[in-house]
Write an enzyme that holds these catalytic residues in place. Sequence first.
Site, PDB file in Angstrom:
ATOM      1  N   PHE A 169       0.794  -1.223   0.000  1.00 49.19           N
ATOM      2  CA  PHE A 169       0.000   0.000   0.000  1.00 49.19           C
ATOM      3  C   PHE A 169       0.834   1.285   0.000  1.00 49.19           C
ATOM      4  CE2 PHE A 169      -2.172  -3.136   2.921  1.00 49.19           C
ATOM      5  CZ  PHE A 169      -2.832  -3.803   1.890  1.00 49.19           C
ATOM      6  N   CYS A 170       1.969   1.278  -0.665  1.00 53.41           N
ATOM      7  CA  CYS A 170       2.849   2.460  -0.699  1.00 53.41           C
ATOM      8  C   CYS A 170       3.126   2.970   0.710  1.00 53.41           C
ATOM      9  CB  CYS A 170       2.241   3.570  -1.557  1.00 53.41           C
ATOM     10  SG  CYS A 170       2.236   3.199  -3.316  1.00 53.41           S
TER      11      CYS A 170
END
Length: 460
Positions: free
Chosen positions: A378-379
């Site tokens: 998720f970055c």
Amino acid sequence: MSVSAVAVDAAVCAPLPVLGRDVTVPLVTGGEVSYAALDYAASAPALQRVWDDVAAYAPYYGSVHRGAGYLSQLSTDLFENSRTVVAEFLGCREDDQVVFTRSTTDSLNLLAAALPAGCEVFVFETEHHASLLPWRDARVTYLNAPRTPDEAVQTLERALADRDPYGPALVCVTGASNVTGELWPVRELAAAAHAHGARIVLDAAQLAPHHPVSIGELDVDWVAFSGHKLYAPFGSGVLAGRSDWLREAEPYLAGGGASRKVARRPKEAGGGVDVEWHESAARHEAGSPNVIGVYSIAAACKALTEAGFDQLVAREQYLIAKVREGLAEVPAVRVLSLFGDDAPRVGVISFVVDGWNSSHFAAALSAEYGIGVRDGLFCAHPLVRTLLGSEPDEPGACGAPEAAPGEKSLNAIRVSFGAGTPDEHVERFVRAVKELVSDGARWNYRTEDGRCVPDTSAAA
């Protein structure tokens, strides 16, 4: 909070109409089903109101600023009025600037480019990469992941107490985690920053779509967010807040629109050009702006304000309770959290499932149930790795990401929702999780380009 505790409040607020609510998608097991968009944290669907407003304006689209024609004048008025709408939505102070950018990432990179010389930056390792990475040219202190809101404030206070008290400093913090959905103690962190002579920028990408955000009430110096998470597509973002650092910095982009006056220097003076830059927000908005993207943000701000955040929050808490109670009934599921089960949160929930690689589980949700979620890190790699610790996904499972030497393969599943999510989507999601855990997937899957996808050659 249980479903029953918020059901009465939620009943007064139906989902806001969004595009795509009637889209059907095919299932590998046969037939079609309405698509359950549960990946709002990545990009929320456009509000129908936003789409209608943009469609009404589109025939009148024209270049903004300096155009003498009627459509140029109309578009300029619309563009600048959008700036006023956003300022009101964010509770900006009288001398704050609203700068339009491409995204939250672009906004924070703009601010990073405007930091005064010698500025120290303090950022928690729990941040999204958009907040974690832009400060490469500054002195950066990365703070360990706190396990309570109080610990977050204490950690920041200790770090700030050790800094040079006479130099500029900036704290960057999220309002709501894009991994756990948990709300951060923004007002308390802002007070700590200011008590030590530092400024603070709020990454509101995940907060603004779910809760009212007021620069004045939170006492932050800047706010950054993206339109595409605020139900407004077309690739625009916002950086709003104090004007001094922005006014004193070199333009983020050099070009038309940012310049007030450009003149050739005579040869005897060395040649070249002299430039006088704007001191307003235009200083950092060179080039032809994304008028439709900006207008879509303003339309979304109006729509959310008119819908009423009290009702929107009540309904979202109802959906959160549905999901969390459903997942709690599945022993194989572990929900990821920094601050614990009782922490206030928005509609973003990440989890892992014993015996499943997260990519495989997400692929089955999509292919067999028509549910769109997100899987991976998720970055926010440092945060997810901290939350997962040493717990690996099943080695060699479908879609298992390649790990660095000496590391285990880690990823998680994220479900996220908001103002446009109907009850049926979260109910289908909970039912699907229970069925996949108890019965397994009904189809075979294979790895393709690093992702788990249905193997259409044969059923499971």
